[in-house]
Design an enzyme around this catalytic site. Structure first.
Site, mmCIF file in Angstrom:
data_model
loop_
_atom_site.group_PDB
_atom_site.id
_atom_site.type_symbol
_atom_site.label_atom_id
_atom_site.label_comp_id
_atom_site.label_asym_id
_atom_site.label_seq_id
_atom_site.Cartn_x
_atom_site.Cartn_y
_atom_site.Cartn_z
ATOM 1 N N CYS A 424 1.058 -0.762 -0.114
ATOM 2 C CA CYS A 424 0.191 -0.369 0.089
ATOM 3 C C CYS A 424 0.467 1.417 -0.047
ATOM 4 O O CYS A 424 0.556 2.190 -0.118
ATOM 5 C CB CYS A 424 -1.182 -0.091 1.575
ATOM 6 N N GLU A 470 -2.878 0.599 -4.001
ATOM 7 C CA GLU A 470 -2.187 -0.837 -3.837
ATOM 8 C C GLU A 470 -0.991 -1.634 -5.144
ATOM 9 O O GLU A 470 -2.174 -1.454 -6.305
ATOM 10 C CB GLU A 470 -3.452 -2.007 -3.705
#
Length: 477
Positions: A424, A470
């Site tokens: 992330c 992500e």
């Protein structure tokens, strides 16, 4: 590399910025030129750094701080994120070059970069929200919301999040009710630990099944057990019999904490009312969620992500899948049908309990889950690895990245030829991991194994309206 259905799903109709924010000054729904997009984005960066734009309301300042792309049409948000991911891969290529690795591909990237995979849901997608308690714009210290400003600059203001596009209505409703409760309470909020006070943050978790879990953190200070019991009883009464009944909570938890963050093991989550868990469905499987278990914050986008991870893994019926930082087991269990065995590792003990329950409930028997720090469990697991079956690793660490001993164990295990790193924050500590995975053998660092090479990068928009993605980075050797 051609990926099948997961990347070619027909896009749902994408919502524009929500009605609440559309009424704020400065909203522009016209199509922006690339130049204007860049200019607007610079303005958002200033707002994120705590500097307000001329004439900005507190609501705008919060939106600009937390969701800085909210003014842009969704397709333009994806363009901004794509360019951001390009820069990350260019940085990785440049740093690999300094290590003597010829990693430059077209465009200066370290590997091909696919377009950002859009989120199926653009507004109200969060299944978990954390609300703070602090002084609001009017000075009231019992304001429940999100922060504008920073502690370092000593300019924090807590702004209600009713207008935020990434937060669903259910979360906002619980936050409003919690604010009403603490404003009725005779106890003060805990803003700085050493100054006293008790009421602290609120975490709200929801699922597509309509379940809502609220977790309230409370600093006990010098209160005795009788006084604590009174506060818990008042809180339960408010949400079960009083104004808070509108929230229809499935679970109400209370945690006494004298630290900024603490786990269930450090300070148990106390169930005041309702069910101990809430449940979510992902790719046809049912998952149990505990108060502090990790679960991807955007369930719809997570389903798309897991499908693509399954394809990129190229795992067959004889493959063993290592699911490192597995949380409640979502990735491994969703791929269990296509592999021989799943081995999951997770530091949060309650999450491992959930993973084992999830496996049993869904009738999945080809899996095992280990509770503990990955840097302790994985080296021991791989040091004596003799299984001849193909071994594929999937890692999904926190922003802090993988511990060096985990990277070393993966690197030195000859059976692992394929690694999927889900990050992330790839520009952060994950970058260090990428370099450790790909650098030439280094006896001084005990990196004896053949280096990996980045092969393909696919960003997923798990966080619409924010600058974050992500990133799934495939490494092979």
């Amino acid at each position: 590399m051609a990926l099948s259905c997961a990347l070619r799903l027909p896009h749902r109709r994408l919502c524009s910025s929500g009605a609440r924010l559309s009424s704020l000054p400065g909203q522009d729904h016209s199509l922006l030129t690339e130049k204007k997009t860049a200019a607007n984005w610079k303005g958002k960066k200033k707002a994120r750094q705590g500097r307000s734009l001329p004439g900005s309301s507190w609501e705008e300042r919060l939106a600009n701080a937390v969701t800085p792309l909210w003014r842009l049409p969704y397709q333009e948000q994806l363009q901004v994120k794509y360019q951001s991911q390009r820069k990350i891969l260019q940085t990785l290529a440049s740093r690999l070059e300094k290590l003597g690795i010829d990693a430059q591909k077209p465009g200066g990237l370290c590997c091909p970069l696919q377009p950002v995979v859009p989120s199926p849901i653009v507004n109200g997608y969060r299944n978990k929200s954390t609300f703070s308690v602090n002084r609001g714009p009017d000075g009231n210290p019992k304001t429940v919301g999100l922060y504008v400003g920073t502690g370092r600059a000593r300019n924090i203001v807590c702004v209600k999040a009713n207008h935020m596009e990434n937060i669903p209505p259910e979360h906002k409703q619980v936050a409003e009710c919690y604010e009403e409760f603490i404003r009725r309470s005779s106890l003060d909020p805990c803003i700085l630990f050493h100054e006293g006070g008790h009421w602290r943050e609120l975490v709200v978790r929801t699922t597509s099944h309509g379940h809502t879990m609220a977790i309230i953190t409370f600093h006990p200070q010098e209160l005795g057990q009788e006084a604590l019991a009174t506060q818990k009883a008042l809180l339960k009464e408010f949400f079960m019999c009083g104004p808070g009944t509108v929230c229809a909570l499935t679970s109400l938890y209370f945690q006494e904490s004298t630290m900024t963050r603490c786990s269930h093991e450090q300070s148990p989550f106390q169930l005041l009312h309702g069910e101990p868990h809430i449940f979510e469905e992902v790719l046809g499987l049912k998952f149990r969620i505990s108060p502090d278990a990790f679960f991807q914050v955007n369930t719809g986008a997570a389903e798309v992500l897991y499908q693509v991870v399954g394809e990129l893994s190229q795992a067959g019926g004889d493959t063993i899948l290592l699911d490192i930082c597995c949380g409640t087991g979502t990735i491994g269990l969703s791929l269990a049908h296509q592999v021989s065995k799943i081995i999951g590792i997770e530091v949060v003990e309650k999450a491992i309990e959930d993973a084992r329950w999830n496996a049993a409930f869904n009738g999945i028997s080809n899996c095992e889950f280990h509770s503990g720090k990955a840097e302790a469990v994985l080296p021991q697991l791989l040091s004596s690895w003799e299984d001849a079956r193909p071994l594929v690793a999937v890692v999904n660490p926190s922003r802090a990245g993988l511990h060096y001993r985990v990277v070393r164990a993966i690197r030195n295990c000859k059976s692992i030829r394929r690694l999927l790193y889900i990050s992330c924050k790839p520009e952060g500590e994950a970058m260090r991991n990428f370099l450790e995975l790909c650098c030439p053998p280094d006896p001084g660092k005990k990196l004896a194994g053949e280096p990996f090479a980045p092969t393909l990068a696919i960003p997923f928009d798990m966080f619409p309206h924010t600058v974050h993605c992500e990133l799934v980075l495939l490494f092979t050797r």
